[in-house]
Scaffold this active site. Structure first.
Site: not given
Ligand code: GLN
Length: 485
Positions: A74, A149, A173
Protein backbone atom coordinates in the site's frame (compact mmCIF):
# COMPACT_ATOMS: atom_id res chain seq x y z
CA UNK A 1 0.90 -19.77 -11.86
CA UNK A 2 -0.79 -16.49 -10.83
CA UNK A 3 -3.48 -18.41 -8.94
CA UNK A 4 -1.08 -20.30 -6.68
CA UNK A 5 -0.87 -19.70 -2.94
CA UNK A 6 2.32 -18.52 -1.26
CA UNK A 7 2.99 -22.00 0.04
CA UNK A 8 2.68 -23.46 -3.46
CA UNK A 9 4.88 -20.73 -4.93
CA UNK A 10 7.47 -21.27 -2.24
CA UNK A 11 7.64 -24.99 -3.06
CA UNK A 12 8.00 -24.27 -6.78
CA UNK A 13 10.76 -21.74 -6.17
CA UNK A 14 12.65 -23.96 -3.77
CA UNK A 15 12.51 -26.95 -6.13
CA UNK A 16 13.61 -24.70 -9.02
CA UNK A 17 10.48 -25.36 -11.06
CA UNK A 18 10.25 -21.63 -11.55
CA UNK A 19 12.70 -18.82 -10.88
CA UNK A 20 11.98 -15.63 -8.94
CA UNK A 21 12.76 -13.74 -12.14
CA UNK A 22 10.19 -15.67 -14.17
CA UNK A 23 7.62 -15.23 -11.44
CA UNK A 24 8.25 -11.47 -11.16
CA UNK A 25 8.01 -11.09 -14.95
CA UNK A 26 4.74 -12.98 -15.00
CA UNK A 27 3.15 -10.63 -12.48
CA UNK A 28 4.70 -7.52 -14.10
CA UNK A 29 3.03 -8.59 -17.36
CA UNK A 30 -0.32 -9.01 -15.61
CA UNK A 31 0.03 -5.57 -14.00
CA UNK A 32 0.89 -3.99 -17.37
CA UNK A 33 -2.29 -5.43 -18.88
CA UNK A 34 -4.58 -4.40 -16.02
CA UNK A 35 -6.91 -1.39 -16.22
CA UNK A 36 -7.95 -1.41 -12.53
CA UNK A 37 -5.68 1.49 -11.46
CA UNK A 38 -4.57 -0.66 -8.52
CA UNK A 39 -0.86 0.10 -8.92
CA UNK A 40 0.49 3.63 -8.60
CA UNK A 41 4.18 2.95 -9.17
CA UNK A 42 5.90 0.07 -10.93
CA UNK A 43 9.51 -0.11 -12.04
CA UNK A 44 10.14 -3.40 -13.87
CA UNK A 45 13.93 -2.97 -13.96
CA UNK A 46 14.06 -2.55 -10.20
CA UNK A 47 11.73 -5.48 -9.60
CA UNK A 48 13.79 -7.73 -11.84
CA UNK A 49 16.96 -6.70 -10.03
CA UNK A 50 15.39 -7.78 -6.73
CA UNK A 51 14.22 -10.99 -8.38
CA UNK A 52 17.76 -11.75 -9.58
CA UNK A 53 19.02 -11.26 -6.02
CA UNK A 54 16.30 -13.61 -4.77
CA UNK A 55 17.36 -16.19 -7.36
CA UNK A 56 20.89 -15.99 -5.98
CA UNK A 57 19.59 -16.59 -2.48
CA UNK A 58 17.55 -19.54 -3.72
CA UNK A 59 20.66 -20.96 -5.39
CA UNK A 60 22.76 -20.53 -2.25
CA UNK A 61 20.13 -21.98 0.09
CA UNK A 62 19.98 -18.85 2.26
CA UNK A 63 16.19 -18.60 2.10
CA UNK A 64 12.97 -18.13 4.06
CA UNK A 65 9.51 -19.45 3.17
CA UNK A 66 8.88 -16.16 1.33
CA UNK A 67 12.12 -15.80 -0.67
CA UNK A 68 11.46 -15.03 -4.33
CA UNK A 69 7.73 -14.43 -3.88
CA UNK A 70 6.40 -11.10 -5.19
CA UNK A 71 4.65 -8.60 -2.93
CA UNK A 72 3.27 -5.07 -3.35
CA UNK A 73 2.80 -2.43 -0.68
CA UNK A 74 0.00 0.00 0.00
CA UNK A 75 1.44 3.39 -0.90
CA UNK A 76 1.33 4.42 2.73
CA UNK A 77 4.45 2.41 3.61
CA UNK A 78 7.48 4.48 2.71
CA UNK A 79 10.04 3.02 0.35
CA UNK A 80 13.48 4.17 -0.74
CA UNK A 81 13.07 2.92 -4.28
CA UNK A 82 9.55 3.96 -5.17
CA UNK A 83 7.67 7.17 -4.54
CA UNK A 84 5.48 7.13 -1.42
CA UNK A 85 2.41 9.26 -2.01
CA UNK A 86 -0.23 8.10 0.49
CA UNK A 87 -2.64 8.71 -2.39
CA UNK A 88 -2.13 12.46 -2.02
CA UNK A 89 -1.08 15.32 -4.26
CA UNK A 90 0.82 16.55 -1.20
CA UNK A 91 3.30 13.68 -1.62
CA UNK A 92 2.99 13.21 -5.39
CA UNK A 93 6.75 13.26 -5.93
CA UNK A 94 7.95 12.27 -2.49
CA UNK A 95 10.72 9.69 -2.21
CA UNK A 96 11.59 8.56 1.29
CA UNK A 97 15.24 8.32 2.36
CA UNK A 98 14.45 5.06 4.21
CA UNK A 99 12.23 1.99 4.05
CA UNK A 100 9.37 1.39 6.50
CA UNK A 101 10.14 -1.40 8.97
CA UNK A 102 7.56 -3.62 7.28
CA UNK A 103 9.22 -3.10 3.89
CA UNK A 104 12.61 -3.87 5.43
CA UNK A 105 11.23 -7.06 6.99
CA UNK A 106 9.95 -8.31 3.65
CA UNK A 107 13.24 -7.39 1.98
CA UNK A 108 15.09 -9.42 4.58
CA UNK A 109 12.77 -12.35 3.94
CA UNK A 110 13.80 -12.11 0.28
CA UNK A 111 10.44 -11.07 -1.16
CA UNK A 112 10.43 -9.28 -4.50
CA UNK A 113 8.67 -5.91 -4.67
CA UNK A 114 6.28 -5.32 -7.56
CA UNK A 115 5.52 -1.71 -6.66
CA UNK A 116 3.09 0.45 -4.71
CA UNK A 117 -0.66 0.22 -4.45
CA UNK A 118 -3.36 2.86 -4.75
CA UNK A 119 -5.32 3.91 -1.65
CA UNK A 120 -7.55 6.65 -0.32
CA UNK A 121 -5.65 9.85 0.48
CA UNK A 122 -3.84 9.32 3.79
CA UNK A 123 -5.98 6.17 4.20
CA UNK A 124 -9.11 8.23 4.76
CA UNK A 125 -12.03 6.60 3.05
CA UNK A 126 -14.06 3.48 2.41
CA UNK A 127 -14.20 3.42 -1.39
CA UNK A 128 -10.76 4.42 -2.68
CA UNK A 129 -12.46 7.36 -4.41
CA UNK A 130 -10.51 9.78 -2.21
CA UNK A 131 -7.24 8.94 -3.94
CA UNK A 132 -5.68 11.89 -5.79
CA UNK A 133 -4.69 9.35 -8.43
CA UNK A 134 -8.23 8.23 -9.14
CA UNK A 135 -10.37 5.40 -7.87
CA UNK A 136 -9.48 1.73 -8.15
CA UNK A 137 -12.01 -0.47 -9.94
CA UNK A 138 -13.42 -3.58 -8.34
CA UNK A 139 -12.21 -6.56 -10.43
CA UNK A 140 -15.57 -8.32 -9.96
CA UNK A 141 -17.42 -5.44 -11.55
CA UNK A 142 -15.47 -2.50 -12.85
CA UNK A 143 -18.37 -0.14 -12.19
CA UNK A 144 -18.12 -0.89 -8.44
CA UNK A 145 -15.81 0.48 -5.75
CA UNK A 146 -13.14 -1.92 -4.43
CA UNK A 147 -13.61 -0.67 -0.86
CA UNK A 148 -11.09 1.41 1.01
CA UNK A 149 -8.86 2.70 2.07
CA UNK A 150 -6.67 -0.24 0.93
CA UNK A 151 -8.61 -0.62 -2.34
CA UNK A 152 -5.49 -1.18 -4.44
CA UNK A 153 -4.19 -3.88 -2.08
CA UNK A 154 -7.44 -5.85 -2.19
CA UNK A 155 -8.19 -5.38 -5.91
CA UNK A 156 -4.64 -6.44 -6.84
CA UNK A 157 -5.02 -9.70 -4.92
CA UNK A 158 -8.49 -10.37 -6.36
CA UNK A 159 -7.26 -9.79 -9.91
CA UNK A 160 -4.16 -11.91 -9.20
CA UNK A 161 -1.80 -9.04 -10.01
CA UNK A 162 0.28 -9.95 -6.97
CA UNK A 163 0.14 -12.99 -4.69
CA UNK A 164 0.66 -10.87 -1.55
CA UNK A 165 0.05 -7.30 -0.51
CA UNK A 166 0.28 -5.10 2.55
CA UNK A 167 -2.44 -2.79 3.77
CA UNK A 168 -3.32 -0.73 6.83
CA UNK A 169 -6.45 -0.68 8.94
CA UNK A 170 -7.39 2.33 11.06
CA UNK A 171 -11.11 1.66 11.15
CA UNK A 172 -11.57 -1.21 8.70
CA UNK A 173 -9.28 -0.54 5.76
CA UNK A 174 -7.91 -4.07 5.58
CA UNK A 175 -11.12 -5.94 6.33
CA UNK A 176 -13.60 -3.90 4.27
CA UNK A 177 -11.75 -3.85 0.92
CA UNK A 178 -10.83 -7.53 1.43
CA UNK A 179 -14.54 -8.26 1.90
CA UNK A 180 -15.70 -6.21 -1.07
CA UNK A 181 -13.07 -7.75 -3.38
CA UNK A 182 -13.53 -11.35 -2.16
CA UNK A 183 -10.06 -11.86 -0.67
CA UNK A 184 -8.60 -12.60 2.77
CA UNK A 185 -7.14 -9.95 5.07
CA UNK A 186 -6.21 -9.66 8.73
CA UNK A 187 -5.68 -6.66 10.97
CA UNK A 188 -3.56 -7.85 13.88
CA UNK A 189 -3.71 -6.65 17.48
CA UNK A 190 -2.69 -2.98 17.74
CA UNK A 191 1.06 -2.75 18.32
CA UNK A 192 1.95 -6.05 16.60
CA UNK A 193 3.12 -4.55 13.31
CA UNK A 194 5.55 -1.64 13.35
CA UNK A 195 4.16 1.75 12.39
CA UNK A 196 7.65 3.07 11.64
CA UNK A 197 7.54 4.36 8.09
CA UNK A 198 3.80 3.89 7.81
CA UNK A 199 2.53 7.37 6.93
CA UNK A 200 0.44 8.31 9.96
CA UNK A 201 -3.32 8.85 9.86
CA UNK A 202 -4.57 8.20 13.42
CA UNK A 203 -1.66 6.79 15.40
CA UNK A 204 -3.63 5.12 18.20
CA UNK A 205 -5.63 3.15 15.61
CA UNK A 206 -3.33 2.60 12.59
CA UNK A 207 -2.22 -0.99 12.16
CA UNK A 208 -0.59 -2.73 9.22
CA UNK A 209 -1.45 -6.21 8.04
CA UNK A 210 -1.52 -8.50 5.01
CA UNK A 211 -4.09 -9.16 2.30
CA UNK A 212 -3.76 -12.39 0.32
CA UNK A 213 -5.86 -15.20 -1.11
CA UNK A 214 -5.95 -17.46 1.93
CA UNK A 215 -5.69 -17.43 5.71
CA UNK A 216 -2.58 -19.58 5.47
CA UNK A 217 -0.92 -17.00 3.19
CA UNK A 218 -1.85 -14.24 5.64
CA UNK A 219 -0.23 -16.26 8.44
CA UNK A 220 3.01 -16.61 6.48
CA UNK A 221 3.06 -12.87 5.80
CA UNK A 222 2.28 -12.00 9.41
CA UNK A 223 5.20 -14.17 10.50
CA UNK A 224 7.49 -11.82 8.59
CA UNK A 225 5.84 -8.49 9.36
CA UNK A 226 5.23 -8.63 13.12
CA UNK A 227 7.75 -8.10 15.90
CA UNK A 228 9.03 -5.47 18.28
CA UNK A 229 10.44 -2.32 16.73
CA UNK A 230 12.23 0.15 19.00
CA UNK A 231 11.53 2.87 16.40
CA UNK A 232 7.77 2.64 17.07
CA UNK A 233 6.81 3.86 20.54
CA UNK A 234 3.64 1.72 20.64
CA UNK A 235 5.27 -1.45 19.32
CA UNK A 236 4.64 -4.39 21.62
CA UNK A 237 7.49 -6.45 23.02
CA UNK A 238 6.47 -10.04 22.57
CA UNK A 239 8.25 -13.22 21.62
CA UNK A 240 8.10 -14.02 17.89
CA UNK A 241 5.36 -16.51 17.15
CA UNK A 242 4.43 -18.77 14.26
CA UNK A 243 0.97 -17.63 13.23
CA UNK A 244 0.43 -20.77 11.15
CA UNK A 245 0.97 -23.13 14.07
CA UNK A 246 -2.70 -23.82 14.76
CA UNK A 247 -4.08 -23.83 11.21
CA UNK A 248 -5.03 -27.48 11.32
CA UNK A 249 -6.66 -27.56 14.74
CA UNK A 250 -10.24 -28.89 14.52
CA UNK A 251 -13.02 -26.46 15.44
CA UNK A 252 -14.99 -28.91 17.56
CA UNK A 253 -16.37 -27.02 20.55
CA UNK A 254 -15.52 -23.54 19.21
CA UNK A 255 -17.94 -20.96 20.58
CA UNK A 256 -18.83 -18.28 18.04
CA UNK A 257 -20.44 -15.11 19.40
CA UNK A 258 -22.97 -13.37 17.16
CA UNK A 259 -23.48 -9.75 18.24
CA UNK A 260 -27.14 -8.94 17.84
CA UNK A 261 -26.16 -5.39 16.84
CA UNK A 262 -24.39 -6.81 13.75
CA UNK A 263 -27.51 -8.50 12.41
CA UNK A 264 -30.13 -5.80 12.79
CA UNK A 265 -31.69 -3.15 10.61
CA UNK A 266 -29.38 -1.80 7.94
CA UNK A 267 -27.82 -5.14 7.08
CA UNK A 268 -28.58 -5.97 3.44
CA UNK A 269 -30.47 -9.23 2.93
CA UNK A 270 -27.94 -10.65 0.45
CA UNK A 271 -25.05 -10.01 2.86
CA UNK A 272 -26.95 -11.52 5.79
CA UNK A 273 -27.79 -14.60 3.73
CA UNK A 274 -24.14 -15.26 2.81
CA UNK A 275 -22.97 -14.68 6.39
CA UNK A 276 -25.67 -16.99 7.84
CA UNK A 277 -24.70 -19.69 5.33
CA UNK A 278 -21.09 -19.41 6.50
CA UNK A 279 -22.23 -19.75 10.12
CA UNK A 280 -24.09 -22.96 9.15
CA UNK A 281 -20.85 -24.26 7.68
CA UNK A 282 -19.11 -23.51 10.99
CA UNK A 283 -21.78 -25.48 12.83
CA UNK A 284 -21.01 -28.40 10.53
CA UNK A 285 -17.36 -28.04 11.51
CA UNK A 286 -18.33 -28.50 15.15
CA UNK A 287 -18.75 -24.91 16.34
CA UNK A 288 -21.68 -23.64 18.39
CA UNK A 289 -23.31 -20.25 17.94
CA UNK A 290 -23.92 -18.00 20.93
CA UNK A 291 -25.96 -14.81 20.97
CA UNK A 292 -24.00 -11.93 22.42
CA UNK A 293 -24.35 -8.17 22.58
CA UNK A 294 -21.94 -5.33 21.83
CA UNK A 295 -24.27 -2.58 23.04
CA UNK A 296 -22.04 0.37 22.13
CA UNK A 297 -21.72 -0.59 18.46
CA UNK A 298 -23.80 2.37 17.30
CA UNK A 299 -21.56 4.78 19.19
CA UNK A 300 -18.47 3.54 17.38
CA UNK A 301 -19.17 5.82 14.40
CA UNK A 302 -19.32 9.16 16.26
CA UNK A 303 -16.51 8.02 18.58
CA UNK A 304 -14.19 7.03 15.73
CA UNK A 305 -15.05 10.11 13.68
CA UNK A 306 -13.95 12.30 16.60
CA UNK A 307 -10.79 10.44 17.61
CA UNK A 308 -9.46 9.63 14.13
CA UNK A 309 -9.80 13.21 12.79
CA UNK A 310 -8.32 14.59 16.04
CA UNK A 311 -5.20 12.49 15.59
CA UNK A 312 -5.15 13.16 11.86
CA UNK A 313 -5.24 16.93 12.36
CA UNK A 314 -2.18 16.62 14.54
CA UNK A 315 -0.32 14.12 12.34
CA UNK A 316 -0.97 16.04 9.14
CA UNK A 317 0.32 19.33 10.52
CA UNK A 318 3.77 18.20 9.33
CA UNK A 319 2.72 18.76 5.72
CA UNK A 320 3.52 22.45 5.66
CA UNK A 321 5.34 22.92 2.37
CA UNK A 322 8.67 23.13 4.18
CA UNK A 323 9.53 19.61 5.22
CA UNK A 324 7.73 17.31 2.85
CA UNK A 325 6.34 17.22 -0.62
CA UNK A 326 4.21 19.83 -2.30
CA UNK A 327 4.71 23.58 -1.95
CA UNK A 328 2.43 26.23 -3.47
CA UNK A 329 4.00 28.29 -6.26
CA UNK A 330 2.84 31.83 -5.55
CA UNK A 331 2.65 33.19 -2.02
CA UNK A 332 3.26 36.49 -0.31
CA UNK A 333 4.70 35.41 3.04
CA UNK A 334 5.18 32.33 5.24
CA UNK A 335 1.58 32.11 6.47
CA UNK A 336 0.32 32.48 2.94
CA UNK A 337 2.68 29.71 1.84
CA UNK A 338 1.33 27.36 4.55
CA UNK A 339 -2.24 28.21 3.68
CA UNK A 340 -1.91 27.81 -0.06
CA UNK A 341 0.22 24.67 0.19
CA UNK A 342 -2.33 22.92 2.40
CA UNK A 343 -5.30 24.24 0.45
CA UNK A 344 -3.85 22.99 -2.83
CA UNK A 345 -2.11 19.84 -1.61
CA UNK A 346 -4.88 18.15 0.38
CA UNK A 347 -8.12 16.74 -1.02
CA UNK A 348 -11.63 17.45 0.24
CA UNK A 349 -11.96 14.55 2.70
CA UNK A 350 -8.57 15.20 4.26
CA UNK A 351 -9.41 18.86 4.75
CA UNK A 352 -12.78 17.94 6.25
CA UNK A 353 -11.05 15.73 8.80
CA UNK A 354 -8.39 18.30 9.66
CA UNK A 355 -11.17 20.82 10.31
CA UNK A 356 -13.18 18.41 12.46
CA UNK A 357 -10.04 17.30 14.29
CA UNK A 358 -8.87 20.82 15.04
CA UNK A 359 -12.37 21.69 16.24
CA UNK A 360 -12.77 18.78 18.68
CA UNK A 361 -9.33 19.45 20.13
CA UNK A 362 -9.83 23.16 20.56
CA UNK A 363 -10.27 24.91 23.88
CA UNK A 364 -13.87 24.66 25.04
CA UNK A 365 -14.67 21.63 22.88
CA UNK A 366 -11.97 19.21 23.98
CA UNK A 367 -13.93 18.08 27.04
CA UNK A 368 -17.24 17.95 25.21
CA UNK A 369 -16.06 15.90 22.25
CA UNK A 370 -12.56 14.48 22.40
CA UNK A 371 -12.53 13.46 26.05
CA UNK A 372 -16.04 12.09 25.79
CA UNK A 373 -15.04 10.01 22.77
CA UNK A 374 -12.06 8.61 24.66
CA UNK A 375 -14.37 7.51 27.49
CA UNK A 376 -16.74 5.79 25.10
CA UNK A 377 -13.76 4.15 23.43
CA UNK A 378 -12.94 2.50 26.75
CA UNK A 379 -16.55 1.31 27.14
CA UNK A 380 -16.45 -0.18 23.64
CA UNK A 381 -13.30 -2.13 24.59
CA UNK A 382 -15.04 -3.33 27.77
CA UNK A 383 -18.03 -4.57 25.75
CA UNK A 384 -15.70 -6.90 23.88
CA UNK A 385 -14.10 -8.22 27.08
CA UNK A 386 -17.57 -8.97 28.41
CA UNK A 387 -18.42 -10.74 25.12
CA UNK A 388 -15.28 -12.86 25.23
CA UNK A 389 -16.40 -14.38 28.54
CA UNK A 390 -19.17 -16.03 26.47
CA UNK A 391 -17.37 -17.01 23.26
CA UNK A 392 -13.97 -17.71 21.67
CA UNK A 393 -14.40 -15.59 18.57
CA UNK A 394 -17.00 -13.14 17.31
CA UNK A 395 -18.44 -13.32 13.80
CA UNK A 396 -20.59 -11.10 11.65
CA UNK A 397 -20.59 -9.15 8.41
CA UNK A 398 -17.71 -6.82 7.53
CA UNK A 399 -19.80 -4.32 5.63
CA UNK A 400 -23.61 -3.85 5.68
CA UNK A 401 -23.79 -4.13 1.86
CA UNK A 402 -21.81 -5.47 -1.06
CA UNK A 403 -19.63 -3.00 -2.97
CA UNK A 404 -21.61 -0.01 -4.15
CA UNK A 405 -21.29 1.65 -7.55
CA UNK A 406 -18.42 4.02 -8.20
CA UNK A 407 -19.70 7.55 -7.69
CA UNK A 408 -22.75 6.50 -5.68
CA UNK A 409 -21.59 7.86 -2.33
CA UNK A 410 -18.67 9.92 -3.57
CA UNK A 411 -20.23 13.22 -2.48
CA UNK A 412 -21.77 11.91 0.71
CA UNK A 413 -19.20 11.50 3.50
CA UNK A 414 -21.82 10.47 6.06
CA UNK A 415 -22.99 7.58 3.86
CA UNK A 416 -19.38 6.41 3.67
CA UNK A 417 -18.91 6.71 7.44
CA UNK A 418 -22.07 4.68 8.12
CA UNK A 419 -20.75 1.78 6.03
CA UNK A 420 -17.93 1.41 8.61
CA UNK A 421 -20.33 0.38 11.38
CA UNK A 422 -19.08 -3.22 11.77
CA UNK A 423 -15.34 -2.55 11.60
CA UNK A 424 -14.77 0.56 13.72
CA UNK A 425 -15.27 -0.90 17.20
CA UNK A 426 -12.62 -3.59 16.68
CA UNK A 427 -10.14 -0.85 15.79
CA UNK A 428 -11.16 1.37 18.70
CA UNK A 429 -10.59 -1.61 21.02
CA UNK A 430 -7.26 -2.50 19.34
CA UNK A 431 -8.42 -6.07 18.71
CA UNK A 432 -7.46 -8.35 15.82
CA UNK A 433 -10.05 -8.87 13.12
CA UNK A 434 -10.14 -10.51 9.75
CA UNK A 435 -12.26 -10.87 6.67
CA UNK A 436 -12.68 -13.98 4.55
CA UNK A 437 -14.77 -14.42 1.42
CA UNK A 438 -18.06 -16.25 2.15
CA UNK A 439 -20.27 -15.79 -0.89
CA UNK A 440 -21.79 -13.24 -3.22
CA UNK A 441 -24.56 -10.70 -3.21
CA UNK A 442 -26.11 -8.70 -5.99
CA UNK A 443 -24.96 -5.31 -7.16
CA UNK A 444 -27.45 -2.82 -8.50
CA UNK A 445 -26.89 -4.10 -12.02
CA UNK A 446 -27.27 -7.69 -10.88
CA UNK A 447 -23.55 -8.33 -11.00
CA UNK A 448 -21.98 -10.80 -8.58
CA UNK A 449 -20.28 -8.90 -5.79
CA UNK A 450 -18.36 -10.60 -2.96
CA UNK A 451 -19.42 -10.78 0.69
CA UNK A 452 -16.91 -11.00 3.54
CA UNK A 453 -17.29 -12.77 6.87
CA UNK A 454 -15.68 -10.92 9.76
CA UNK A 455 -13.92 -12.88 12.50
CA UNK A 456 -12.88 -10.94 15.60
CA UNK A 457 -10.69 -12.33 18.37
CA UNK A 458 -9.33 -11.23 21.70
CA UNK A 459 -5.89 -9.58 21.96
CA UNK A 460 -3.12 -11.68 20.37
CA UNK A 461 -5.59 -14.32 19.13
CA UNK A 462 -4.30 -14.05 15.53
CA UNK A 463 -3.27 -17.71 15.38
CA UNK A 464 -6.78 -18.64 16.50
CA UNK A 465 -8.42 -16.39 13.91
CA UNK A 466 -6.26 -17.87 11.16
CA UNK A 467 -7.11 -21.38 12.37
CA UNK A 468 -10.83 -20.59 12.31
CA UNK A 469 -10.52 -19.04 8.83
CA UNK A 470 -8.32 -21.83 7.47
CA UNK A 471 -10.70 -24.58 8.54
CA UNK A 472 -13.52 -22.83 6.69
CA UNK A 473 -11.31 -22.42 3.62
CA UNK A 474 -10.53 -26.15 3.71
CA UNK A 475 -14.26 -26.89 3.64
CA UNK A 476 -15.38 -24.26 1.10
CA UNK A 477 -14.00 -22.69 -2.06
CA UNK A 478 -15.15 -19.05 -1.92
CA UNK A 479 -11.54 -17.93 -1.51
CA UNK A 480 -10.60 -19.67 -4.76
CA UNK A 481 -13.23 -17.88 -6.86
CA UNK A 482 -11.81 -15.39 -9.29
CA UNK A 483 -13.27 -12.52 -11.26
CA UNK A 484 -13.48 -13.00 -15.02
CA UNK A 485 -10.35 -11.76 -16.80
N1 GLN B 1 -13.25 4.13 6.40
C1 GLN B 1 -12.59 4.57 7.57
C2 GLN B 1 -12.17 6.00 7.41
O1 GLN B 1 -12.48 6.56 6.43
C3 GLN B 1 -11.42 3.68 7.89
C4 GLN B 1 -10.20 3.97 7.10
C5 GLN B 1 -9.01 3.14 7.52
O2 GLN B 1 -9.15 2.12 8.19
N2 GLN B 1 -7.84 3.62 7.13
O3 GLN B 1 -11.52 6.55 8.23
Amino acid sequence: MHTKTLKELSALLHTKQISATELAQLFLDRIAQSDLNAFLHVDPALTLKEAAAADQRLASGDTTALTGIPIAHKDIFVTRDWRSTAGSKMLENYVSPFDATVVEQFRQAGMVHLGKLNCDEFAMGSSNENSYFGAVKNPWDKTAIPGGSSGGSAAAIAARLTPASTATDTGGSIRQPAALCGVTGIKPTYGSVSRFGMIAFASSLDQGGPIAKTAEDCGLLLNAMTGFDPRDSTSIERAKEDFTRDLNQPLQGLKIGLPREYFGAGLAADVEQAVRAALKEYEKLGATLVDISLPKTELSIPTYYVIAPAEASSNLSRFDGVRYGYRAQDYSDLSDMYRKTRAEGFGEEVKRRILVGAYVLSHGYYDAYYLQAQKIRRLIAQDFQQAFTQCDVIMGPVCPTVAWDLGDKADDPIANYLADIFTLSTSLAGLPGMSIPCGFGQGEKNSKRPVGLQIIGNYFAEAKLLNVAHQYQQATDWHLRQPAE
